[in-house]
Design an enzyme around this catalytic site. Structure first.
Site, short mmCIF file in Angstrom:
data_model
loop_
_atom_site.label_atom_id
_atom_site.label_comp_id
_atom_site.label_asym_id
_atom_site.label_seq_id
_atom_site.Cartn_x
_atom_site.Cartn_y
_atom_site.Cartn_z
N SER A 107 0.79 -1.24 0.00
CA SER A 107 0.00 0.00 0.00
C SER A 107 0.82 1.28 0.00
O SER A 107 0.24 2.37 -0.10
CB SER A 107 -0.95 0.02 1.20
OG SER A 107 -2.09 -0.76 0.94
N LYS A 110 0.16 3.78 -2.75
CA LYS A 110 -0.83 4.86 -2.66
C LYS A 110 -0.17 6.23 -2.55
O LYS A 110 -0.77 7.25 -2.94
CB LYS A 110 -1.75 4.63 -1.46
CG LYS A 110 -2.66 3.41 -1.59
CD LYS A 110 -3.56 3.26 -0.38
CE LYS A 110 -4.58 2.14 -0.55
NZ LYS A 110 -3.99 0.79 -0.34
N SER A 279 -6.08 4.06 4.13
CA SER A 279 -5.49 3.13 3.15
C SER A 279 -6.60 2.48 2.32
O SER A 279 -6.68 1.27 2.17
CB SER A 279 -4.65 2.05 3.84
OG SER A 279 -3.79 1.42 2.90
#
Length: 444
Positions: A107, A110, A279
């Site tokens: 993640s 991102k 997230s």
């Protein structure tokens, strides 16, 4: 009796203020930092003047920083493949480069999605969901608002646009007589599901990517497999409840005609803050496509990946080995180097247009995915602001850490060969590396 009642009332108001419950009233959403009293521990990010003077304001000594993390980096809990790159956030100088090439970023991907969309649109951009009328047909047009909801939410800084409000505005202009309802999702193109995602992701951890959905495609604890159609069916129900005679089932179409009603999203800056704090996979994928569209690319996985690479390269960020298959980091085929992430975070820290990335990052010991990490003073509590990344056997952190004396360092720490290690043990090992950086004076 009256004075006691007044005191109790004032105490209640004070408690609500400190908790942030009054933010929607006072600040139209989350209040800016100038209105917030930092929690105990978080204020240590502002160094004591005497301490700062003692440490000095000269350049950070990369050799000292490397020595400080050498021991924690040797932990077996980090597996067989670990990278750490640290960059002086003030001048972009690389201080530590223990990179091992491009790795699975999870993640932390991102962060790059956020950089690309803010660079393309700017922090004040808003996305519009609209209704178009063409004779006896109404068309609900998806504008790529990732936080479009069913009904208006109280106290949310991002869930600004909702179908109920749009239906009320539409009903006033729909006129008399029956109408059919269509929905237009032509803003995005290409596959709705990344071929690089694992089987079973769709419906469990992510919805098919669409410019039209409500509540981020969530259905109970799962995800919709056709979020645009679900949103259109709900819109038809809301129109009927307001006296509009909608016949038949909604069908996918292309809009033409005159726009009769619109609702607009929250500013992009707030959207970015929220999706990084949470997230959120669905929001990340919508924002990747929005970045692509603004840059003149197709609103697709491939178009977004191309724009991410272009934006980073134009900013002078090292993109060696960069491979992007999505905006969320769900793909195990993504590859990003620690150097790319660290240099991107240094660019974020020096670019006001990208400021909401910093304000959206979880703070160690206080918020988001770092709320229960770095919880004790002396272990970087309040001194690390970073995005986490976790997949099976993959752990990453990237953001900013404040060194002893108050000097900010952008960093990326990645470990993607830990499938045989308890994930909590690996997480603790990562935190010890970052805490060692925070404890380092590292300069004359």
């Amino acid at each position: 009796m009256l004075p006691l009642l007044v005191l109790v009332t004032l105490a209640s108001i004070a408690a609500l203020y400190v908790r942030g419950d009054l933010n929607p009233i006072l600040c139209d959403g989350p209040c800016g930092p100038q209105y917030v009293t930092p929690p105990e521990g978080l204020a240590t990010q502002s160094p004591d003047p005497d301490e700062a003077a003692a440490v000095g304001s000269g350049p950070i000594d990369g050799r000292e920083l490397a020595a400080a993390v050498a021991g924690p980096l040797r932990s077996e809990a980090l597996g067989g493949r670990t990278s750490l790159v640290a960059v002086d956030a003030r001048d972009g100088k690389v201080l530590v480069d223990e990179g091992d090439g491009a790795q699975i970023p999870a993640s932390t991907t991102k962060l790059l999605t956020a950089v690309a969309v803010l660079d393309a649109w700017g922090p004040d951009a808003r996305f519009t969901t609209s209704v178009v009328r063409d004779g006896g047909r109404l068309v609900l047009v998806g504008g790529g608002d990732p936080y479009l909801t069913d009904a208006k939410s109280k106290g949310s800084s991002v869930e600004r646009a909702d179908l109920a409000t749009l239906a009320a505005a539409t009903a006033k202009k729909a006129g008399r007589g029956p109408v059919t309802l269509g929905y237009d999702v032509s803003l995005f193109e290409g596959p709705e599901v990344s071929p690089a995602w694992e089987d079973g992701y769709v419906g469990s951890v992510v919805a098919p990517v669409s410019p039209l959905w409500i509540d981020r495609g969530r259905v109970g604890a799962g995800r919709s497999t056709d979020p645009a159609a679900d949103a259109a069916r709900r819109f038809a129900e809301l129109l009927r409840a307001r006296g509009v005679e909608v016949t038949g089932e909604p069908t996918e179409t292309r809009a033409s005609g005159a726009t009769i009603a619109t609702v607009r999203s929250a500013p992009l800056s707030r959207i970015v803050e929220q999706f990084l704090a949470d997230s959120d996979n669905e929001v990340a994928e919508v924002l990747l496509r929005q970045a692509a569209l603004k840059a003149g690319q197709p609103g697709s996985f491939a178009g977004g990946a191309k724009v991410v690479s272009q934006v980073l390269s134009e900013a002078g960020v090292d993109t060696a080995g960069l491979v992007i298959n999505d905006g969320s980091g769900l793909s195990r085929k993504n590859r990003i180097s620690a150097r790319t992430l660290a240099e991107a975070m240094a660019e974020v820290s020096s670019t006001p247009r990208l400021g909401s990335i910093l304000s959206g990052l979880p703070v160690g010991g206080f918020s988001g995915t770092l709320e229960n990490r770095y919880v004790r003073s002396g272990q970087a509590r309040g001194l690390v602001r970073a995005k986490t990344g976790t997949l099976t056997g993959v752990h990453a952190l990237s953001g900013l850490v404040t060194l002893s004396g108050g000097r900010p360092v952008a960093f990326a720490l990645m470990s993607d060969d830990t499938k045989d290690v308890n994930p909590f043990v690996t997480q603790a090992a990562l935190d010890r590396v970052v805490a060692a950086m925070a404890d380092c004076a590292c300069g004359a």
